[in-house]
Design an enzyme around this catalytic site. Structure first.
Site, PDB file in Angstrom:
ATOM      1  N   SER A 107       4.922  -5.850  -2.185  1.00  0.00           N
ATOM      2  CA  SER A 107       5.185  -4.441  -2.452  1.00  0.00           C
ATOM      3  C   SER A 107       5.985  -3.844  -1.288  1.00  0.00           C
ATOM      4  O   SER A 107       7.062  -4.349  -0.971  1.00  0.00           O
ATOM      5  CB  SER A 107       3.874  -3.710  -2.716  1.00  0.00           C
ATOM      6  OG  SER A 107       4.088  -2.450  -3.280  1.00  0.00           O
ATOM      7  N   GLY A 137       0.797  -1.218   0.000  1.00  0.00           N
ATOM      8  CA  GLY A 137       0.000   0.000   0.000  1.00  0.00           C
ATOM      9  C   GLY A 137       0.828   1.265   0.000  1.00  0.00           C
ATOM     10  O   GLY A 137       0.324   2.343   0.337  1.00  0.00           O
ATOM     11  N   GLY A 138       2.113   1.147  -0.390  1.00  0.00           N
ATOM     12  CA  GLY A 138       2.946   2.329  -0.527  1.00  0.00           C
ATOM     13  C   GLY A 138       3.201   3.078   0.753  1.00  0.00           C
ATOM     14  O   GLY A 138       3.512   4.272   0.738  1.00  0.00           O
TER      15      GLY A 138
END
Length: 615
Positions: free
Chosen positions: A244, A156-157
């Site tokens: 991620s 989710g960055g």
């Protein structure tokens, strides 16, 4: 006490493809517009209970179709007030407490509103009292089962996400593992995001309070190590899994404290990310963003002072959250990714990760499984771009330090002629778009995973390192419905296969996709049990090779590998191993397809300019 917020807000509008993503995602979260819906699960009673004999605490969960769920289990105290930005304070309820773990708790502070993507959850309930876990296990699990523990760190960055998001439902993973005869315990982690997790200034660095989000993750892993035995888990076989920035975080844990303090896990799976995904780690970008937000909420003292930290700790949650989210989304549209992120603090992160890797200054002995997806960079460019400047602009928002010589070399390594074959008449995308997408994929995900796993192997981390390239997605129908079919096998594509879950909002949940899910999910459980990703059924994934089989001194003396093995999951040639090499011709259609990506040459250059990239 921290307040819980349930706020309906309109997202900012951006003149890019990102606008389409956000607006359609919001529309799709109207259930009347979903082309498909998923069936609800059935609860079973009575409520399952687990008692930790060491702490005297009992956890009451729920049973859903034979999977027991225990949610909103706090591993650390409320992070509001004096605890804001501070390292997490471990929490254990008083002896004799029965914890109601039947429902999900609040998400950590972030943008509140519609779902970021149609297949993710709307964000409606946030609180600074959010450092919690969700645990899932088969209902047949006993306290003495001593099962491997898969611990998931969401992506989710560093701006979005929660262990409770519908994209991360563990039921299919747990069920598949049990049916394969390799049962596991699943744990999902919530950790602080945005300015709450990664605010920094000189005062926070001096008091070792920077990078709170990473410190949260470590505290959660330590809680799991110390308490998971009560749920039937093996504290000596914890597998950290991240996608991620979750994968990026695992890489940072392995180099944390130069490897001197170990890590509370024994194996790791890094999906579409590694420490090299954390760009500009030595820059003052996060400190500058922290100072900008401080001024916007009335904290006008010297931005590097303790007085600024004290002031920010008194700002109401909603005020600080809204200001920081607005800045993040304005500077890093559409979701605010990496406006706040882990940065050098001389403590948890003592140097650039690439430097520490090349010194062997990391935790050793951790078997690794790394991966990327075929179109991991698909989100980062507009489909109609048609010139070199637009290609460069697609990643220069995030990577700040590249020289003109490096930019020119990147363009030369990715000639537009290499991407004309990807253009399709039914997709609104140019060859330059696919060029930009591939460059972004390699800069963000593929080359960092290759560099991390190669340097980890090279400097004595582990010989047991395996790679896979995900070339299948369940999101295809959704992307067509959204008007972005060119995303194809985008970022996040392997997540539903790992979880062995159907995708909401009209995903491809066909029998072939479910069969592939069972195999990839089963391979994760197999890796947890044995360190080998071959499933117990072993029909399709049995030939998964180690990535770097040549362990000779000559091979390991190379700064960058001239060959490696990768397992391709899905795609036109089907599942199977392939060798990527600068030596000799590709011997199969699968290898020929990989050869067109020129990973040895391209990643060799990208991984030679890591000082410019700032990792």
């Amino acid at each position: 006490m921290a307040s819980n917020l349930s706020i309906g807000r309109q997202p900012l509008v951006f003149l890019s493809i990102a606008t389409l993503v956000v607006l359609i995602a919001m529309l799709l979260n109207s259930t009347s517009l979903y082309p498909f819906t998923l069936f609800s699960n059935q609860l079973s009673y009575p409520y399952p209970k687990v008692t930790n004999s060491h702490t005297g605490v009992t956890y009451r969960g729920i049973n859903v179709n034979g999977i027991e769920h225990f949610q909103n289990i706090f591993y650390a105290e409320d992070t509001s007030g004096a605890n804001r930005f501070a390292p997490p304070v471990p929490y254990t309820p008083p002896r004799g407490t029965t914890v109601d773990a039947t429902a999900a708790g609040a998400w950590c502070p972030q943008f509140v509103g519609g779902a970021p993507l149609p297949f993710t959850s709307p964000i409606t309930n946030v609180s600074e009292h959010c450092l919690s876990l969700r645990i899932a296990r088969s209902s047949a699990t006993s306290a003495s089962a001593n099962l491997p523990v898969l611990v998931y760190i969401h992506g989710g960055g560093n701006a979005l996400g929660s262990a409770s998001d519908q994209l991360y439902q563990p039921d299919g993973l747990v069920s598949q593992a049990a049916s394969d005869g390799q049962p596991v315990i699943y744990v999902g982690i919530n950790y602080r995001l945005g300015i709450f997790g990664y605010a920094t200034n000189k005062a926070l660095v001096a008091t070792k309070q920077a990078n709170a989000g990473l410190r949260d993750q470590r505290a959660a892993l330590e809680w799991i190590r110390d308490n998971i035995g009560a749920f039937g888990g093996d504290p000596g076989n914890i597998i950290a899994v991240g996608q991620s920035v979750g994968a990026m975080s695992i890489g940072l844990h392995l180099i944390s404290y130069s490897g001197t303090k170990g890590v509370p896990f024994q194996k790791a799976m890094i999906m579409s990310g590694a420490s090299g995904t954390n760009f500009n780690i030595m820059s003052d970008l996060v400190a500058g963003n922290t100072a900008t937000v401080a001024r916007s909420v009335g904290c006008t003292q010297n931005p590097d002072s303790q007085a600024t930290v004290d002031c920010l700790r008194k700002v109401p949650l909603e005020t600080l959250m809204n200001s920081s989210v607005d800045l993040a989304r304005r500077t890093r549209p559409p979701f605010g990714e990496l406006a706040f992120y882990p940065s050098y603090d001389g403590d948890f992160i003592p140097d650039r990760p690439s430097v520490l890797l090349r010194k062997g200054a990391f935790v050793k002995g951790i078997p690794l499984r790394g991966s990327w997806t075929t179109n991991d960079g698909a989100w980062y460019a507009q489909p109609t771009i048609n010139d070199d400047a637009s290609v460069l602009a697609s990643f220069q928002t995030f990577i700040l330090g590249l020289s003109q010589a490096s930019l020119d070399r990147i363009l030369a390594l990715y000639p537009v002629s290499d991407f004309t074959h990807l253009v399709r008449p039914d997709e609104p995308a140019t060859a330059q778009y696919y060029r930009a997408a591939q460059i972004n994929r390699d800069l963000w995900f593929t080359c960092p995973v290759i560099d991390f796993t190669w340097q980890y192997t090279r400097f004595g981390g582990s010989k047991n390192v395996r790679l896979y390239d995900m070339d299948q997605t369940k999101f295809g129908p959704i992307f067509k419905y959204m008007g972005v079919p060119q995303w194809r096998v985008s970022h996040l594509s392997d997540v539903p296969y790992f979880f062995n879950e159907d995708v909401a909002a009209g995903g491809d949940n066909s029998p072939p996709q479910r069969a592939l899910s069972a195999l990839l999910s089963g391979s994760a459980a197999a890796f947890a049990h044995t360190g080998n990703p071959t499933t117990s059924r072993g029909k399709t994934l049995r030939d998964w090779p180690v990535a770097y089989p040549d362990q000779s001194r000559q091979a390991l003396s190379q700064v960058y590998p001239d060959s490696f093995n990768v397992y391709v999951v899905g795609g036109p040639e089907g599942n199977g191993p392939a060798t990527v090499s600068s030596r000799g011709a590709a011997s199969s259609a699968r290898e020929q397809a990989l050869a067109r990506e020129k990973l040895i040459e391209r990643c060799g250059f990208i991984n030679s300019i890591l000082a410019e990239i700032g990792v």
